[in-house]
Design a protein around this motif. Structure first.
Motif, PDB file in Angstrom:
ATOM      1  N   THR A 152      -2.816   5.551  -5.767  1.00 32.29           N
ATOM      2  CA  THR A 152      -4.250   5.650  -5.482  1.00 32.29           C
ATOM      3  C   THR A 152      -4.937   4.353  -5.894  1.00 32.29           C
ATOM      4  N   VAL A 153      -5.602   3.724  -4.935  1.00 30.86           N
ATOM      5  CA  VAL A 153      -6.186   2.402  -5.145  1.00 30.86           C
ATOM      6  C   VAL A 153      -7.688   2.521  -5.301  1.00 30.86           C
ATOM      7  N   ASP A 154      -8.212   1.869  -6.313  1.00 27.18           N
ATOM      8  CA  ASP A 154      -9.652   1.786  -6.546  1.00 27.18           C
ATOM      9  C   ASP A 154     -10.076   0.330  -6.365  1.00 27.18           C
ATOM     10  N   VAL A 155     -10.762   0.046  -5.259  1.00 26.95           N
ATOM     11  CA  VAL A 155     -11.107  -1.334  -4.911  1.00 26.95           C
ATOM     12  C   VAL A 155     -12.604  -1.592  -5.081  1.00 26.95           C
ATOM     13  N   GLU A 156     -13.236  -0.863  -5.974  1.00 25.08           N
ATOM     14  CA  GLU A 156     -14.681  -1.051  -6.156  1.00 25.08           C
ATOM     15  C   GLU A 156     -14.995  -2.480  -6.596  1.00 25.08           C
ATOM     16  N   LYS A 157     -14.143  -3.056  -7.454  1.00 29.28           N
ATOM     17  CA  LYS A 157     -14.401  -4.397  -7.970  1.00 29.28           C
ATOM     18  C   LYS A 157     -13.521  -5.455  -7.305  1.00 29.28           C
ATOM     19  N   PHE A 158     -13.004  -5.175  -6.137  1.00 33.61           N
ATOM     20  CA  PHE A 158     -12.203  -6.148  -5.403  1.00 33.61           C
ATOM     21  C   PHE A 158     -12.998  -7.439  -5.213  1.00 33.61           C
ATOM     22  N   PRO A 159     -12.393  -8.628  -5.454  1.00 37.53           N
ATOM     23  CA  PRO A 159     -11.003  -8.906  -5.837  1.00 37.53           C
ATOM     24  C   PRO A 159     -10.778  -9.056  -7.334  1.00 37.53           C
ATOM     25  N   ASP A 161     -10.271  -6.522  -9.385  1.00 37.25           N
ATOM     26  CA  ASP A 161      -9.921  -5.144  -9.700  1.00 37.25           C
ATOM     27  C   ASP A 161      -8.607  -5.048 -10.451  1.00 37.25           C
ATOM     28  N   GLU A 162      -8.412  -3.915 -11.100  1.00 33.84           N
ATOM     29  CA  GLU A 162      -7.156  -3.553 -11.758  1.00 33.84           C
ATOM     30  C   GLU A 162      -6.701  -2.217 -11.195  1.00 33.84           C
ATOM     31  N   GLN A 163      -5.415  -2.126 -10.904  1.00 34.18           N
ATOM     32  CA  GLN A 163      -4.852  -0.911 -10.330  1.00 34.18           C
ATOM     33  C   GLN A 163      -3.810  -0.328 -11.276  1.00 34.18           C
ATOM     34  N   THR A 164      -3.810   0.990 -11.380  1.00 28.99           N
ATOM     35  CA  THR A 164      -2.822   1.706 -12.186  1.00 28.99           C
ATOM     36  C   THR A 164      -2.070   2.657 -11.271  1.00 28.99           C
ATOM     37  N   CYS A 165      -0.782   2.398 -11.097  1.00 25.90           N
ATOM     38  CA  CYS A 165       0.057   3.202 -10.212  1.00 25.90           C
ATOM     39  C   CYS A 165       1.000   4.068 -11.051  1.00 25.90           C
ATOM     40  N   LYS A 166       1.111   5.337 -10.682  1.00 23.92           N
ATOM     41  CA  LYS A 166       1.967   6.271 -11.411  1.00 23.92           C
ATOM     42  C   LYS A 166       3.328   6.391 -10.722  1.00 23.92           C
ATOM     43  N   LEU A 167       4.370   6.310 -11.543  1.00 31.36           N
ATOM     44  CA  LEU A 167       5.742   6.549 -11.083  1.00 31.36           C
ATOM     45  C   LEU A 167       6.262   7.760 -11.833  1.00 31.36           C
ATOM     46  N   THR A 200      -0.803  -9.581 -11.522  1.00 32.15           N
ATOM     47  CA  THR A 200      -0.324  -9.849 -12.876  1.00 32.15           C
ATOM     48  C   THR A 200       0.056  -8.523 -13.517  1.00 32.15           C
ATOM     49  N   TYR A 201       1.227  -8.472 -14.156  1.00 34.74           N
ATOM     50  CA  TYR A 201       1.684  -7.243 -14.795  1.00 34.74           C
ATOM     51  C   TYR A 201       1.025  -7.117 -16.167  1.00 34.74           C
ATOM     52  N   VAL A 202       0.200  -6.105 -16.327  1.00 37.76           N
ATOM     53  CA  VAL A 202      -0.513  -5.918 -17.587  1.00 37.76           C
ATOM     54  C   VAL A 202       0.314  -5.074 -18.542  1.00 37.76           C
ATOM     55  N   SER A 203       0.737  -3.901 -18.116  1.00 44.78           N
ATOM     56  CA  SER A 203       1.517  -3.012 -18.972  1.00 44.78           C
ATOM     57  C   SER A 203       2.237  -1.992 -18.098  1.00 44.78           C
ATOM     58  N   MET A 204       3.183  -1.297 -18.732  1.00 51.42           N
ATOM     59  CA  MET A 204       3.933  -0.232 -18.051  1.00 51.42           C
ATOM     60  C   MET A 204       4.202   0.867 -19.071  1.00 51.42           C
ATOM     61  N   LYS A 205       3.215   1.679 -19.291  1.00 48.82           N
ATOM     62  CA  LYS A 205       3.287   2.726 -20.308  1.00 48.82           C
ATOM     63  C   LYS A 205       4.080   3.923 -19.798  1.00 48.82           C
ATOM     64  N   LEU A 229      -1.669  -3.093 -12.991  1.00 51.14           N
ATOM     65  CA  LEU A 229      -1.656  -4.398 -12.336  1.00 51.14           C
ATOM     66  C   LEU A 229      -3.065  -4.958 -12.289  1.00 51.14           C
ATOM     67  N   LYS A 230      -3.158  -6.260 -12.442  1.00 52.91           N
ATOM     68  CA  LYS A 230      -4.438  -6.958 -12.340  1.00 52.91           C
ATOM     69  C   LYS A 230      -4.327  -8.004 -11.240  1.00 52.91           C
ATOM     70  N   ARG A 231      -5.285  -7.961 -10.315  1.00 53.47           N
ATOM     71  CA  ARG A 231      -5.236  -8.858  -9.165  1.00 53.47           C
ATOM     72  C   ARG A 231      -5.625 -10.279  -9.567  1.00 53.47           C
ATOM     73  N   LYS A 232      -4.951 -11.243  -8.956  1.00 56.95           N
ATOM     74  CA  LYS A 232      -5.320 -12.645  -9.118  1.00 56.95           C
ATOM     75  C   LYS A 232      -6.377 -12.985  -8.072  1.00 56.95           C
ATOM     76  N   PRO A 233      -7.618 -13.265  -8.487  1.00 50.65           N
ATOM     77  CA  PRO A 233      -8.708 -13.377  -7.511  1.00 50.65           C
ATOM     78  C   PRO A 233      -8.856 -14.756  -6.868  1.00 50.65           C
ATOM     79  N   GLN A 234      -8.057 -15.744  -7.281  1.00 48.34           N
ATOM     80  CA  GLN A 234      -8.311 -17.110  -6.803  1.00 48.34           C
ATOM     81  C   GLN A 234      -8.232 -17.222  -5.288  1.00 48.34           C
ATOM     82  N   PHE A 235      -7.255 -16.549  -4.682  1.00 51.29           N
ATOM     83  CA  PHE A 235      -7.092 -16.647  -3.232  1.00 51.29           C
ATOM     84  C   PHE A 235      -8.332 -16.127  -2.511  1.00 51.29           C
TER      85      PHE A 235
END
Length: 452
Positions: A152-159, A161-167, A200-205, A229-235
């Motif tokens: 589930t992606v939350d792009v409110e603060k794109f680019p 933004d930070e995304q948390t994906c569950k495995l 960028t890989y922030v953590s994997m709890k 994950l944290k997006r690299k906004p430079q691009f």
């Protein structure tokens, strides 16, 4: 000769020893294989007095792709499983001190590890590599895999933004009384991760949960990894945000174009079309979510509104500039032109009020004398009439009618046209100030939501 024969004997003995050791090792492995798998059924779970304790550890190798519109995460991981099978034990000294035994996966029972939110048909790699067995029955099964999971992606603060994906991993067939799944470490392994160009890989709890489903009364344990994950906004900053800001600034240049150029409105429309193209590029990157509006989409909408307002004011300025010979009302002249010119710093020369009166062509004859007699043979010259008074010529002066092209008659029209042009300049300057103020405040408010 004796040295050569001795060397040959030593080589022969060494080769014989190596062959004997290899033969003995092969025999021990065959004997161990016969001992372990003669009556072993890989389809049956080992029953050793309780649930099988399976330990899971996941090492992230690389994030291959995060598809925001489809909300699918594709990653490469190394899966590390550990459990104990009481049927796979032996005494090392009885089999040539064999300390571990690697066999194909089809020879032993393997937990049916399942990625619950997977979008692929199978768990890649689970049944393609070889487990490692130790004398006490401990089994280590490490294999690489490519996982595709719902994220589930939350792009409110794109680019930014930070995304948390569950495995979410668990057993699909066995409940908690038969198979107890636990995480090895509170964090996933990121030490071997290959950097990604976008994230960028922030953590994997890692967290263990025990859930009860409506189908069954037994508990179902699972291990969930939260990959942050944290997006690299430079691009996106270089290719989207900065160009769109520069295009918006280009709209301000339209205020410096003279009305006579005829390009004020076309420039604003061109800027609006350019912003619309950038907005489409962003829309293709983001999911069609109604839960939250991306801040960058809000910025593009604000920019379109701002440029649209500039285009509207350009039309108003053109309409005022070409009012023609209409007389400006006194109240508009006093409050609209004079007062606003002081605010906008536009120099306006105050003209004295000019009244237009309908001028009738009047012929005035000034005659010297009181009694006049005009003969038919009078001669007319420019500016005078020759009359005869008692047979004496008398000069009669005649004023010619005022010409329609007299400057005094067209002066009021020219004054009105200049008033309208000055008023259009005042409105244009006032619109420019509004454009700058609203644009600066709106851009600051929008970008403050990024938390920059």
């Amino acid at each position: 000769m004796h040295i050569t024969r001795a060397l040959f004997l030593w080589i022969t003995l060494i080769l014989s020893f190596i062959i004997e050791v290899a033969t003995q090792s092969t025999a021990n492995q065959q004997a161990l294989h016969t001992h372990l798998f003669t009556s072993y059924d890989p389809g049956e779970k080992p029953y050793c007095g309780g649930a099988v304790n399976v330990t899971l550890d996941v090492a992230l190798r690389q994030v291959i792709d995060l598809d925001e519109p489809q909300q699918i995460l594709k990653i490469n991981v190394w899966v590390r499983l550990k459990w104990q099978d009481c049927r796979l034990t032996w005494t090392p000294s009885s089999y040539g001190n064999i300390g571990n035994f690697i066999v194909p996966y089809k020879y032993i029972w393997i937990p049916d590890l399942t990625l619950y939110d997977s979008v692929s048909g199978e768990f890649v790699g689970l049944k393609e590599y070889r487990p490692n067995i130790y004398p006490d029955g401990t089994v280590y099964y490490n294999f690489p895999s490519v996982l595709e999971s719902i994220c589930t992606v939350d792009v409110e603060k794109f680019p930014y933004d930070e995304q948390t994906c569950k495995l979410l991993f668990g057993s699909w067939a066995y409940h908690g009384y038969d198979l107890d799944l636990q995480n090895k470490n509170p964090q996933g392994d990121l030490s071997s991760a290959v950097s990604n160009v976008e994230w960028t890989y922030v953590s994997m709890k890692a967290e263990r949960h025990v859930l009860y489903y409506g189908c069954c009364p037994e508990p179902y344990p699972d291990v969930t990894y939260y990959l942050k994950l944290k997006r690299k906004p430079q691009f996106y900053l270089i290719n989207l945000i900065i160009p769109s800001m520069l295009i918006t600034v280009m709209a301000a240049l339209g205020y410096y174009l003279p009305v006579e150029s005829g390009e004020k409105v076309s420039l604003q429309i061109t800027v609006m079309l350019s912003l619309a193209v950038f907005q489409l590029l962003v829309a293709d990157k983001l999911p069609p979510s109604a839960d939250a509006t991306p801040v960058i989409a809000t910025y593009f909408n604000f920019s379109l509104f701002l440029v649209g307002l500039a285009c509207l004011m350009a039309v108003v300025v053109l309409a005022i500039h070409y009012q023609g010979n209409r007389r400006m009302p006194d109240w508009l002249y006093k409050y609209g032109l004079i007062k606003l010119s002081c605010i906008t710093f536009v120099h306006v020369e105050r003209n004295a009020p000019v009244k237009e009166e309908k001028q009738n062509t009047v012929k005035t004859i000034m005659v010297k004398g009181s009694v006049h007699k005009v003969r038919p043979e009078q001669k007319k010259t420019k500016g005078s009439l020759h009359l005869m008074e008692y047979d004496q010529p008398v000069v009669v002066e005649e004023k010619e009618p005022v010409s329609e092209k007299d400057p005094e008659d067209t002066a009021p029209k020219r004054v009105h046209q200049e008033d309208w042009k000055k008023f259009a300049c005042v409105v244009d300057r006032l619109s420019f100030y509004m454009f700058v103020i609203i644009g600066a405040i709106g851009t600051g408010i929008v970008f403050s939501k990024f938390g920059m």
